[in-house]
Design a protein around this motif. Structure first.
Motif, PDB file in Angstrom:
ATOM      1  N   LEU A   1      -3.846  -9.250  -9.367  1.00 44.58           N
ATOM      2  CA  LEU A   1      -2.788  -9.310  -8.358  1.00 44.58           C
ATOM      3  C   LEU A   1      -3.235  -8.620  -7.069  1.00 44.58           C
ATOM      4  O   LEU A   1      -2.952  -9.101  -5.963  1.00 44.58           O
ATOM      5  CB  LEU A   1      -1.521  -8.660  -8.917  1.00 44.58           C
ATOM      6  N   VAL A   2      -3.951  -7.505  -7.216  1.00 45.22           N
ATOM      7  CA  VAL A   2      -4.438  -6.781  -6.036  1.00 45.22           C
ATOM      8  C   VAL A   2      -5.388  -7.661  -5.226  1.00 45.22           C
ATOM      9  O   VAL A   2      -5.342  -7.694  -3.988  1.00 45.22           O
ATOM     10  CB  VAL A   2      -5.135  -5.467  -6.463  1.00 45.22           C
ATOM     11  N   ARG A   3      -6.248  -8.397  -5.917  1.00 42.35           N
ATOM     12  CA  ARG A   3      -7.202  -9.262  -5.207  1.00 42.35           C
ATOM     13  C   ARG A   3      -6.493 -10.393  -4.463  1.00 42.35           C
ATOM     14  O   ARG A   3      -6.991 -10.862  -3.430  1.00 42.35           O
ATOM     15  CB  ARG A   3      -8.216  -9.832  -6.202  1.00 42.35           C
ATOM     16  N   LEU A   4      -5.347 -10.828  -4.956  1.00 42.61           N
ATOM     17  CA  LEU A   4      -4.609 -11.906  -4.296  1.00 42.61           C
ATOM     18  C   LEU A   4      -3.761 -11.403  -3.124  1.00 42.61           C
ATOM     19  O   LEU A   4      -3.383 -12.191  -2.255  1.00 42.61           O
ATOM     20  CB  LEU A   4      -3.705 -12.617  -5.309  1.00 42.61           C
ATOM     21  N   ALA A   5      -3.449 -10.112  -3.111  1.00 43.09           N
ATOM     22  CA  ALA A   5      -2.633  -9.559  -2.025  1.00 43.09           C
ATOM     23  C   ALA A   5      -3.430  -9.599  -0.720  1.00 43.09           C
ATOM     24  O   ALA A   5      -4.591  -9.175  -0.685  1.00 43.09           O
ATOM     25  CB  ALA A   5      -2.216  -8.132  -2.353  1.00 43.09           C
ATOM     26  N   PRO A   6      -2.845 -10.084   0.390  1.00 42.04           N
ATOM     27  CA  PRO A   6      -3.627 -10.326   1.610  1.00 42.04           C
ATOM     28  C   PRO A   6      -3.855  -9.117   2.498  1.00 42.04           C
ATOM     29  O   PRO A   6      -4.754  -9.139   3.332  1.00 42.04           O
ATOM     30  CB  PRO A   6      -2.793 -11.382   2.343  1.00 42.04           C
ATOM     31  N   SER A   7      -3.053  -8.073   2.376  1.00 45.08           N
ATOM     32  CA  SER A   7      -3.163  -6.958   3.320  1.00 45.08           C
ATOM     33  C   SER A   7      -3.193  -5.637   2.563  1.00 45.08           C
ATOM     34  O   SER A   7      -2.938  -5.573   1.356  1.00 45.08           O
ATOM     35  CB  SER A   7      -1.982  -6.959   4.296  1.00 45.08           C
ATOM     36  N   ARG A   8      -3.538  -4.584   3.311  1.00 49.63           N
ATOM     37  CA  ARG A   8      -3.560  -3.256   2.708  1.00 49.63           C
ATOM     38  C   ARG A   8      -2.180  -2.856   2.207  1.00 49.63           C
ATOM     39  O   ARG A   8      -2.041  -2.208   1.163  1.00 49.63           O
ATOM     40  CB  ARG A   8      -4.052  -2.244   3.755  1.00 49.63           C
ATOM     41  N   LEU A   9      -1.155  -3.272   2.941  1.00 43.88           N
ATOM     42  CA  LEU A   9       0.220  -2.958   2.528  1.00 43.88           C
ATOM     43  C   LEU A   9       0.544  -3.556   1.170  1.00 43.88           C
ATOM     44  O   LEU A   9       1.003  -2.859   0.255  1.00 43.88           O
ATOM     45  CB  LEU A   9       1.203  -3.498   3.572  1.00 43.88           C
ATOM     46  N   SER A  10       0.320  -4.865   1.017  1.00 39.33           N
ATOM     47  CA  SER A  10       0.662  -5.528  -0.233  1.00 39.33           C
ATOM     48  C   SER A  10      -0.265  -5.100  -1.367  1.00 39.33           C
ATOM     49  O   SER A  10       0.160  -5.032  -2.528  1.00 39.33           O
ATOM     50  CB  SER A  10       0.606  -7.045  -0.056  1.00 39.33           C
ATOM     51  N   LYS A  11      -1.524  -4.802  -1.073  1.00 36.75           N
ATOM     52  CA  LYS A  11      -2.431  -4.299  -2.107  1.00 36.75           C
ATOM     53  C   LYS A  11      -1.949  -2.947  -2.628  1.00 36.75           C
ATOM     54  O   LYS A  11      -2.033  -2.657  -3.831  1.00 36.75           O
ATOM     55  CB  LYS A  11      -3.851  -4.171  -1.546  1.00 36.75           C
ATOM     56  N   GLU A  12      -1.453  -2.125  -1.739  1.00 39.09           N
ATOM     57  CA  GLU A  12      -0.937  -0.819  -2.141  1.00 39.09           C
ATOM     58  C   GLU A  12       0.266  -0.966  -3.059  1.00 39.09           C
ATOM     59  O   GLU A  12       0.403  -0.259  -4.068  1.00 39.09           O
ATOM     60  CB  GLU A  12      -0.564  -0.031  -0.885  1.00 39.09           C
TER      61      GLU A  12
END
Length: 787
Positions: free
Chosen positions: A18-29
Motif C-alpha cells: 500500500l505504501v508503494r502505491l501511495a503517490p505522495s509523502r503525505l499518503s505514504k505516511e
C-alpha cells in the motif's frame, strides 16, 4: 490489535504494498500508520472510502491526484513568522492549484461518490492566495519582473548598469596599450564583479584589484580601476533586488500565516483522499472486493485467496466458521496448505478491519472481531531455555488469559512438541476452554484423538486439506466436514525414503488400534471430493441454463416489441393507403360521371380507358418477401402441392416440363418456371384446404379449362372502343391459362387500330413485350403478345 499477529500473519507486507502505491509523502505516511481497528463504524467508513475510490478508478478517465507535496514544514515556518524561500513558496502554490482541482472534481460528482465528496468539503477555497502567488511567479516558476514596482525598477536599473559596465570593460580590452597584459581578450565574473584575465607577470603593470587566480597561478582575474565604480553601482542594485525579493516573500509568508489552519487541514484532507485511492488501486490489483458484515456472526469467505501468494499459483479456498460450530479443526498432510489456509483467514480479517478490500468472491461475509490471536510457527528461545513445546504453551497461556467471545484465535499444530498422548489431552482441554470463552477458533493438528474429539463434540467441525494419492502431491484445497490423513508414508516415498524402511513402517502402522479409522477417513474424503466435483458441475450447468434462459427471455421481449412496432406501422400504412385509394377512386368516379353527360361514344371510350389505366397505377407497395425453401425438382411429382411465388398461392402440379411446370391454382391452370415455385408451409396447406371447401360450398363457379381458352383474337373491322372489351377478356383468360405468346389479329388497313392496340398494351403491367408477327403469320396485321 495484537502486534504479534500483525507480524506473523503478514499484515506489514500488505502495508508495504500500500505504501508503494501511495503517490505522495503525505499518503505514504498515512499508509505506514495504518492498523486494524475493532470499531465497526470506523471500519464501515474506511471500507466505503475504498469502495468509492474503486468505483471512481473504474469509471473516471482520470483523477486529479499526483504532484502533491508535503507543505506542513513550510506551514509551520510561516506560523512562526519565518520567511519562506522560493522553493517553499512554489511548493505551496503548486499544492493550492491541486487543491482547487480536487475540490472541483468532487463537488461536481457528489452524487456518485458522496462520502469522498463530503470529506473533500474540508478543502478550503484558496483562489485569492493562489492569485497572490501567481502575481509573483510566472508559469516557469521564476519571479516576475513586475512582482512589485520596486523590483521592476531595480531590474531595469541592473540591465542598464550591466550594459554600461560591459561597455567600459570592452573599452579597456580594446586599449592597445594593455593588449600584451591580457591572457584572453574576454570578460568574466568573479564575486559578482566583472574582471579581466591578466598574465601573472603583469600583475603590477595593470591597474586594478585582484579577485581570483587560476589553478595554475599563471592567470589573475583583475577588476580594472576604471570600472570599479560601475561594478559598485551594479552590486548595490543587485543587493537591492535581493532585499526586495525577501520583502515579497515576507508578504507571501504573512498571507500563508493568515490561512495556516485552513491550509493545514486541507493538506491532511488531500493526504487522506490520496490514501483512499491507494487502497482502491490495491483492491483492483488484488481483484478484491468488500465482504458483507453478517447479522449472525459467521465467517463465510468464498474462494478466498492469500494476497501475498502469486495469483498464478494461489489456490482459492472457501472458509466457513460459525453457525453450528465455532471451532474448525484442520488436518491433512504436511506442506498441504493447512497453515496457508489459517494465515489466509487471519490476514483477510486484519485487512478487512484496516479498511482494505480482500481477495474473495462478492458473496462472502465477515464479522468484526475485537482482536486476532495467533500461535503459528516455532519461536523457541535458547536464551530463555524455551523449547518448541514451551514456546507454544507460553503463547497459548497468554491467549487463554486475554481472549474473549469476539476474538479470532489461530493455533498451528496444537499440542505438538511433546508426548502425543499428553499433547492430545492438553490440546483437547485448550479447545474446550476456547469454546467456553465463545471465541472463533481455527487450529491445525495431526493427532487422531483431536479428530475423534471434533467428531463427537458439538460446536467443533473437522476439515482437511486434500492430497492426491495418485500423483503424491497436495492439491492445497480445503474441505470442511471430514478429517484427513497425514499421508506421511506417501510424502516420505515422494522424498526418496528407502522402500525397506517404508515397508517396515507400514507394517508397524497396520497393527495400530486406530488403523481402521484411517481407512474410513480416506474413503469418506474420496466420496466427499467426488460429491464436491459433481456439485460444482451441477452448479456450472445451472448457471449456464439460467444464462440461456435470460438470453431467450430478452430475445423474446425484443421480438414482441418489434412485432408490435410492425403491427402499429402496418396499421398506420393501411389507414393512409385506404384514404389515398378512396381519394383516387372518388376522383375517377367524378371524371366518369362528368364524361358520361357529354361527349361522343369515342370520347366516352377514351375516358373509360383513361380511368382503367389510372386504377391500374393504384397499387400497394411491394413488401419484402421472406426467403422460402426451394423445391427439389428431382423429387417433384404430378399431384404434389407447391407454392407459386408470383401468385402468392398454393397450387397442384399437373404437368412437369423441362423448364416449366403446369400448376392448377384454385381451378385456374397456369404455366410457371420451375424457379418460381417453392415448398409450401403447413399452415398454408391447411388454409388452402379450408378455402377450397368454403368456395365449393358458397359458389357454383367452375373454372375454365385450358382447352376452352383461345390463343388468338380477331378484331378486324371493329373500332377500338368495340374491340377493347374483347381484347381485355382475351388477355385475362390467356394470362390465367398461362399461354404466352398469344395473337391479336387487327388487320393492316390504315394502321389506326394497330396503333391503338399497341398503345393499350404499353400500359399493361403484365405484358412483358409485344411484336408484329412474321410474314408467314400475318406480318403487320397480327401482333404477338408475351406475358
Amino acid at each position: 490489535m495484537n502486534k504479534r499477529s500483525l507480524r506473523i500473519l503478514g499484515f506489514y507486507q500488505v502495508q508495504n504494498m500500500l505504501v508503494r502505491l501511495a503517490p505522495s509523502r503525505l499518503s505514504k505516511e498515512i499508509a505506514r500508520r495504518l492498523r486494524p481497528v475493532s470499531d465497526a463504524d470506523v471500519i464501515a467508513k474506511n471500507l466505503t472510502d475504498t469502495e468509492e475510490a474503486v468505483r471512481c478508478l473504474q469509471t473516471e478517465t482520470s483523477t486529479p491526484f499526483g504532484g502533491i507535496v508535503d507543505i506542513r514544514p513550510s506551514l509551520e515556518k510561516a506560523k512562526r513568522e519565518v520567511t519562506l524561500d522560493s522553493h517553499e513558496c512554489i511548493d505551496i502554490w503548486n499544492n493550492l492549484q491541486h487543491y482547487g482541482e480536487i475540490r472541483s472534481f468532487f463537488a461536481e460528482r457528489g452524487a456518485d461518490y458522496p462520502q469522498l465528496a463530503e470529506e473533500a468539503e474540508v478543502i478550503g477555497d484558496f483562489s485569492q492566495l493562489a492569485h497572490s502567488f501567481a502575481q509573483v511567479f510566472d508559469n516557469n516558476r521564476q519571479i516576475r519582473d513586475n512582482a512589485s514596482p520596486e523590483l521592476m525598477r531595480l531590474r531595469s536599473c541592473i540591465v542598464e548598469l550591466e550594459r554600461q559596465t560591459k561597455r567600459y570593460v570592452n573599452n579597456v580590452l580594446q586599449n592597445k596599450e594593455y593588449q600584451k597584459y591580457f591572457q584572453d581578450a574576454l570578460v568574466t565574473v568573479r564575486n559578482n564583479r566583472y574582471v579581466i584575465p591578466i598574465k601573472q607577470e603583469y600583475r603590477h603593470a595593470f591597474p586594478g584589484i585582484v579577485h581570483d587566480t587560476s589553478a595554475s597561478g599563471s592567470t589573475l582575474y583583475v577588476e580594472p580601476l576604471a570600472i570599479v565604480n560601475a561594478n559598485n553601482d551594479l552590486q548595490a542594485a543587485r543587493i537591492g533586488e535581493t532585499k526586495e525579493i525577501e520583502r515579497i516573500f515576507r508578504r507571501l509568508t504573512a498571507k500563508v500565516q493568515q490561512q495556516y489552519s485552513d491550509l493545514y487541514e486541507s493538506t491532511k484532507c488531500v493526504g487522506q483522499l490520496e490514501f483512499a485511492f491507494a487502497k482502491g488501486q490495491l483492491a483492483l490489483k488484488m481483484k478484491a472486493c468488500r465482504p458483507a458484515v453478517p447479522k449472525t456472526r459467521i465467517i463465510k469467505l468464498i474462494q478466498a485467496r492469500h494476497p501475498l501468494i502469486d495469483p498464478k499459483h494461489v489456490v482459492p479456498n472457501t472458509i466457513i466458521i460459525g453457525g453450528d460450530y465455532r471451532i474448525l479443526l484442520i488436518t491433512g498432510s504436511n506442506t498441504g496448505g493447512k497453515t496457508v489456509s489459517m494465515k489466509t483467514l487471519g490476514l483477510l480479517v486484519l485487512m478487512h478491519q484496516a479498511g482494505l478490500f480482500i481477495p474473495v468472491s462478492e458473496s462472502s461475509e465477515l464479522p468484526v472481531f475485537r482482536d486476532v490471536f495467533s500461535d503459528i510457527g516455532d519461536e523457541q528461545d535458547i536464551s530463555q531455555n524455551l523449547s518448541t513445546f514451551s514456546s507454544h504453551m507460553k503463547q497459548l497461556i497468554y491467549i487463554l488469559k486475554h481472549c474473549g467471545p469476539d476474538d479470532l484465535i489461530l493455533a498451528d499444530e496444537l499440542g505438538s512438541g511433546t508426548d502425543p498422548a499428553e499433547g492430545s489431552a492438553i490440546a483437547i482441554a485448550i479447545l474446550d476452554a476456547f469454546y467456553k470463552k465463545g471465541a472463533y477458533v481455527m487450529v491445525t493438528t495431526h493427532y487422531n484423538d483431536l479428530k475423534n474429539y471434533a467428531y463427537n463434540t458439538p460446536g467443533i467441525e473437522n476439515g482437511h486439506v486434500e492430497f492426491d494419492t495418485e500423483t503424491l502431491q497436495p492439491t492445497y484445497k480445503l474441505r470442511i466436514g471430514a478429517a484427513g490423513s497425514s499421508h506421511a508414508f506417501s510424502i516420505s516415498e515422494r522424498l526418496g525414503m528407502p522402500k525397506d524402511i517404508l515397508e517396515k513402517a507400514k507394517d508397524l502402522r497396520s497393527k495400530a488400534q486406530d488403523m481402521d479409522m484411517e481407512k474410513v477417513l480416506t474413503q469418506l474424503n474420496a466420496q466427499a471430493k467426488k460429491m464436491d466435483e459433481e456439485q460444482a458441475e451441477l452448479e456450472y450447468r445451472l448457471r449456464e441454463a439460467r444464462k440461456l434462459e435470460d438470453d431467450l427471455r430478452k430475445e423474446k421481449d425484443k421480438v414482441t416489441s418489434k412485432r408490435q412496432d410492425i403491427i402499429d406501422a402496418s396499421r398506420r400504412d393501411a389507414v393512409d393507403l385506404k384514404r389515398n385509394l378512396r381519394v383516387e377512386a372518388e376522383k375517377i368516379i367524378r371524371e366518369l360521371k362528368a364524361q358520361s353527360k357529354v361527349g361522343t361514344d369515342r370520347e366516352k371510350a377514351k375516358a373509360i380507358d383513361k380511368a382503367r389505366r389510372a386504377i391500374q397505377q393504384i397499387s400497394l407497395p411491394e413488401a419484402a418477401k421472406p426467403q422460402r425453401d426451394p423445391i427439389d425438382l428431382s423429387k417433384l411429382k404430378v399431384g404434389q402441392q407447391v407454392f407459386v411465388n408470383n401468385l402468392d398461392s398454393v397450387g397442384t402440379v399437373e404437368d412437369i416440363g423441362a423448364k416449366q411446370l403446369t400448376v392448377s391454382v384454385r381451378g385456374m391452370t397456369v404455366r410457371v418456371k420451375s424457379k418460381d415455385v417453392s415448398a409450401p408451409y403447413l399452415d398454408e396447406l391447411k388454409k388452402e384446404k379450408q378455402a377450397e371447401k368454403k368456395a365449393a360450398a358458397a359458389s357454383s363457379f367452375r373454372p375454365i379449362r385450358t382447352s376452352s381458352v383461345a390463343t388468338e383474337l380477331n378484331v378486324i373491322g371493329k373500332t377500338f372502343s368495340e374491340a377493347l372489351p374483347e381484347i381485355e377478356r382475351f388477355l385475362d383468360q390467356a394470362l390465367a391459362a398461362g399461354f404466352s405468346p398469344v395473337k391479336i389479329i387487327h388487320g393492316k388497313g390504315s394502321g389506326a387500330l394497330r396503333r391503338q392496340v399497341h398503345a393499350f398494351l404499353d400500359d399493361q403491367p403484365f405484358v412483358k413485350k409485344y411484336q408484329l408477327d412474321d410474314v408467314d403469320g400475318g406480318g403487320a396485321g397480327v401482333t404477338l403478345v408475351y406475358f
